[in-house]
Scaffold this active site. Structure first.
Site, PDB file in Angstrom:
ATOM      1  N   THR A  41     -75.869 -33.758   3.739  1.00  0.00           N
ATOM      2  CA  THR A  41     -75.524 -33.994   2.337  1.00  0.00           C
ATOM      3  C   THR A  41     -74.368 -33.064   2.002  1.00  0.00           C
ATOM      4  O   THR A  41     -74.294 -31.959   2.545  1.00  0.00           O
ATOM      5  CB  THR A  41     -76.748 -33.640   1.463  1.00  0.00           C
ATOM      6  N   ASP A  84     -82.984 -35.805  -4.805  1.00  0.00           N
ATOM      7  CA  ASP A  84     -82.514 -34.932  -5.886  1.00  0.00           C
ATOM      8  C   ASP A  84     -81.021 -35.039  -6.148  1.00  0.00           C
ATOM      9  O   ASP A  84     -80.566 -34.722  -7.257  1.00  0.00           O
ATOM     10  CB  ASP A  84     -82.824 -33.464  -5.529  1.00  0.00           C
ATOM     11  N   GLY A 140     -81.393 -30.400   0.763  1.00  0.00           N
ATOM     12  CA  GLY A 140     -82.685 -30.145   1.411  1.00  0.00           C
ATOM     13  C   GLY A 140     -83.647 -31.271   1.092  1.00  0.00           C
ATOM     14  O   GLY A 140     -83.218 -32.382   0.733  1.00  0.00           O
ATOM     15  N   GLY A 143     -85.416 -33.434  -0.882  1.00  0.00           N
ATOM     16  CA  GLY A 143     -85.161 -33.718  -2.289  1.00  0.00           C
ATOM     17  C   GLY A 143     -86.365 -33.730  -3.206  1.00  0.00           C
ATOM     18  O   GLY A 143     -86.285 -33.327  -4.365  1.00  0.00           O
TER      19      GLY A 143
HETATM   20  N1  ASP Z   1     -81.381 -33.654  -0.788  1.00  0.00           N
HETATM   21  C1  ASP Z   1     -81.108 -34.876  -0.075  1.00  0.00           C
HETATM   22  C2  ASP Z   1     -82.178 -35.873  -0.426  1.00  0.00           C
HETATM   23  O1  ASP Z   1     -83.336 -35.519  -0.483  1.00  0.00           O
HETATM   24  C3  ASP Z   1     -81.061 -34.725   1.412  1.00  0.00           C
HETATM   25  C4  ASP Z   1     -80.345 -33.490   1.937  1.00  0.00           C
HETATM   26  O2  ASP Z   1     -79.817 -32.706   1.184  1.00  0.00           O
HETATM   27  O3  ASP Z   1     -80.292 -33.322   3.187  1.00  0.00           O
HETATM   28  O4  ASP Z   1     -81.871 -37.029  -0.593  1.00  0.00           O
END
Ligand code: ASP
Length: 348
Positions: free
Chosen positions: A208, A239, A260, A262
């Site tokens: 991300t 998120d 991370g 989400g």
């Molecule tokens: N936060 C993102 C999600 O949950 C994924 C990521 O940041 O790796 O969609």
């Protein structure tokens, strides 16, 4: 009696003189340096370790992070707004197949790519977001259009794409988003049904992208763009497009972009919580990000991190995983690029 009254007065005068001195102590030595402008990015947090990537892949990650942050920093040097710098910087990362956003987005269970993004202006607290779009080349630019040219904050799916067409946003056929590496990750995740554990394994292609910037007028902005999580189902949205969880910016406090797992970032309202710690508890940026990522998010069970910038242009890269792709640049021509925990080999 008169003597003890006199002694008492002397003591009182001494105490009041001491407290005056305390109040007039110069604070400049503890004041952080004020940067004219600064910018920081992340390219996802995860369990990456030195030696996990080939030399050439590690070089490619670092080169792309450097290219993006240098571009954004130059735009700020030219007097561009923090919002524009954030958008353009993220577009460079969205166009790269290395990161889980735009061109390099991960696949859903149904073998499609569904993209989410958000952007926020710390000057006005204006914000825009899109969720579940399948044909928008640069979801961050659509999020910006939602912020600037609609009455809404978040648009999703087909409606968001209709709005994109009205705004002349570049659209792509679904196969533009196909990359062999991401498709393989989906097959791996499906065969082992690693849906829940995917963030912890190599199959979760961290990546991300997020950006925070401070411009020459002292305004902050934050943005985040993602393909979400490999093997996501049922129109799952994380998120990244949620203001307050994935992105938040407020000139009074800071700008934050999250990455991370989400679901935990939504439940912890992570990006806003960092700002609230600064606003209501007067914590500085380093303490606020530390508290939220290392204590509160961890207690919930969430993995990941944030990149955050305060109004001095100071950066915090806080993550509770073993690595986070990241970079920082500012008006002093300082440039930092890193992947692993501080001081691990491979960081610059
Ligand atoms: N936060 C993102 C999600 O949950 C994924 C990521 O940041 O790796 O969609």
């Amino acid at each position: 009696m008169r003597f003890s009254l006199w002694i008492g007065m002397v003591i009182l005068m001494f105490i009041s003189c001491q407290s005056d001195q305390k109040e007039t102590q110069p604070t400049s030595s503890t004041q952080p340096e004020q940067h004219e402008y600064a910018i920081a990015i992340h390219g996802g947090a995860g369990y990456m370790k030195p030696g996990m990537f080939s030399d050439s892949l590690e070089k490619a990650y670092k080169a792309k992070l450097k290219e993006a942050v240098t571009h954004g920093n130059q735009r700020l040097a030219d007097g561009e707004t923090a919002v524009t710098a954030v958008k353009e910087t993220l577009m460079i990362l969205e166009d790269s197949p290395l990161f889980n956003a735009g061109k390099g987005a991960v696949f859903t269970h149904e073998e499609t790519n569904e993209l989410d993004a958000s952007i926020m202006d710390g000057k006005t607290l204006n914000a825009g977001a899109v969720a579940g779009v399948k044909h928008v080349k640069n979801p961050i630019s659509l999020a910006e259009q939602v912020m600037l040219n609609s009455k809404h904050v978040m648009l999703s799916g087909k409606g968001a794409e209709q709005f994109a067409e009205q705004q002349n946003i570049e659209m792509k056929d679904a196969d533009y988003f196909f990359t062999e590496k991401r498709f393989q990750s989906l097959q791996n995740a499906k065969s082992a049904d690693k849906e829940q554990a995917s963030l912890l394994s190599e199959d979760h292609k961290f990546g991300t992208v997020g950006c925070v910037a401070l411009d020459q007028k002292g305004h902050l902005a934050a943005g985040t763009s993602t393909g979400g999580m490999t093997n996501k189902k049922f129109g799952r949205i994380g998120d990244s497009p949620i203001i307050g969880a994935g992105s938040y910016a407020n000139d009074k406090t800071c700008a934050v972009s999250s990455t991370g797992h989400g679901e935990y970032f939504i439940r912890g309202v992570v990006a806003y919580d960092i700002s609230a710690m600064m606003e209501y508890r007067s914590l500085d940026l380093a303490d606020a990000t530390q508290k939220v990522i290392q204590e509160k998010l961890k207690e919930l069970g969430g993995d990941g991190g944030v990149v955050a910038l305060d109004h001095y242009g100071d950066v915090s890269f806080e993550f509770n995983t073993s690595g986070m792709f990241r970079a920082y640049a500012n008006d002093q021509d300082e440039l930092e690029v890193g992947i692993y925990q501080n001081n691990n080999p491979g960081d610059q």
